[in-house]
Design an enzyme around this catalytic site. Sequence first.
Site, PDB file in Angstrom:
ATOM      1  N   GLU A 158       0.854  -1.192   0.000  1.00 55.55           N
ATOM      2  CA  GLU A 158       0.000   0.000   0.000  1.00 55.55           C
ATOM      3  C   GLU A 158       0.886   1.238   0.000  1.00 55.55           C
ATOM      4  OE1 GLU A 158      -3.885   1.909   2.244  1.00 55.55           O
ATOM      5  OE2 GLU A 158      -2.904   0.159   3.098  1.00 55.55           O
ATOM      6  N   HIS A 169      -4.822   8.291  -2.810  1.00 56.11           N
ATOM      7  CA  HIS A 169      -4.671   6.917  -3.302  1.00 56.11           C
ATOM      8  C   HIS A 169      -4.591   6.883  -4.827  1.00 56.11           C
ATOM      9  CE1 HIS A 169      -5.081   4.016   0.087  1.00 56.11           C
ATOM     10  NE2 HIS A 169      -5.442   5.128   0.713  1.00 56.11           N
ATOM     11  N   ASP A 227       6.171 -11.794  13.855  1.00 55.34           N
ATOM     12  CA  ASP A 227       5.084 -12.680  13.465  1.00 55.34           C
ATOM     13  C   ASP A 227       3.900 -11.795  13.086  1.00 55.34           C
ATOM     14  OD1 ASP A 227       3.001 -14.478  13.254  1.00 55.34           O
ATOM     15  OD2 ASP A 227       3.642 -15.698  14.961  1.00 55.34           O
ATOM     16  N   LYS A 281      -3.473 -14.112  18.665  1.00 61.32           N
ATOM     17  CA  LYS A 281      -3.850 -13.870  17.273  1.00 61.32           C
ATOM     18  C   LYS A 281      -5.357 -13.951  17.034  1.00 61.32           C
ATOM     19  CE  LYS A 281       0.641 -15.705  16.049  1.00 61.32           C
ATOM     20  NZ  LYS A 281       1.415 -16.846  15.563  1.00 61.32           N
TER      21      LYS A 281
END
Length: 361
Positions: free
Chosen positions: A44, A346, A251, A175
Site C-alpha cells: 500500500e 490513493h 510474526d 492472534k
Amino acid sequence: MAMTTGEHAATTGEHAAIPLEWVGPLRISGAFEEDVEVPLATYESPLWPSVRRGARLSTALDRGIVATVIDDRMTRSILLEADDAAAALTATRELERQLPQLQTIVAGTSRYAQLIGLHHQITGNLLFLRFEFTTGDASGHNMATLAADRLITHILDTIPGLRYESISGNYCVDKKAAAVNGILGRGKNVVTEILIPGALVRDRLHTTPARMAQLNVRKNLIGTILAGGIRSANAHYANMLLGFYLATGQDAANIVEGSQGITHAEERGADLYFSCTLPNLIVGTHGNGKALPAVESALRRLGCLAPRPPGDNARRLAVLAAATVLCGELSLLAAQTNPGELMRAHTRLERPDTRNLVSNP
C-alpha cells in the site's frame, strides 16, 4: 530435525519480495530521546507518505512523540479438565499457594523466562489457566509455551482431580480479537502522545484541532461501537503495524490483537492533543527470523541490537512501532476531515493509470 523458517528460506532461495521504504525521522521522547527513521514493508504505497507526514510534524516539536511503556508480558493459557467445578477451584487455590515453586520451575526452562502472574476461569468442570511471563528481548511465544508445558507436568503430578486437555485454551489470547488482552495485558502496552500547536495543524494537516477531535469521537468511537468493535477505537493501526512487523521480522499475525487500540484526540486551548494507546504490541528483537540479513540490518539500524539489559531492545522496538502508528493515524484522520482528500491521495500514489478516469468520469 525440522528446519526453521529462516533455514528453509536460505535453502530454497524463496523469499516474498515486499516493497520497503524507510520513513522519518520520527522525533521520540519519554521512553528515550532520539530522532529515528523506521522501515515499512507494504504493497500500500500511500502508507509511506502518510506516515512521513506525521513524522515530519513530530520533528517540528521539541518533544515530538512522547512514548510511555505501561507494561510488558507474554501469556499462555492452558486448558485442564477437572472432576467438577469444586475440584477446579481447589486446584486454583493450591496453585496460588505454590506460586514461588511455579516460578522456580519456569526459571529452569530459560535464561529469560520469568513467571509474573496467574489468572484463571472456571466453566463447568473446565479449568482455564492463564500464565503471564516476562521473556527478555524475544516476543516470547515459544518461551511461554515451553514454560507452560513444564507447568502442566508439575500440576498434573501434584494436584489430584485434573486431566490434560490442551496446551492452549484460547484464554491467552493469541492472534484473535478479544477483550482479555487489553484488560490483563499481552505483549508491550505502549502509549504515544503528541501536542500540536493549532497553527501547525492547519498548515501541515490542513484541518483544525476541533475537526480532528470531533471526527475521532464520531468515527473512531461511535462508529466502532456501532460495528461491535472489541476494546478498539482507531482508524487503521493495522496498516502501520503490518508494514513495521514485516520489515522487522515479527510474526505478522500478531497484528490481529496488536491493532486493538484506542485513539484519543481533544482540543487543548488552541492546540491538538492526540494519543494512541496500543496495549497488545507483541514484538521481539531475538528469535526466529531475526538473523535473516534484511531483518538483522533493519534492527541494527533501528538501534535495537545494542548491548542493553534483557527486554530493553524489544521495548525500544515496541516504542518505535507505536510511534509509527501515531504518525499514520494522525495523517489519515486529518485527511478524512477533508472531502475527497483520501481518494485523491490513493489515486495519485497507488493507481496512476486511473487518473484520467477519476478526473474525467
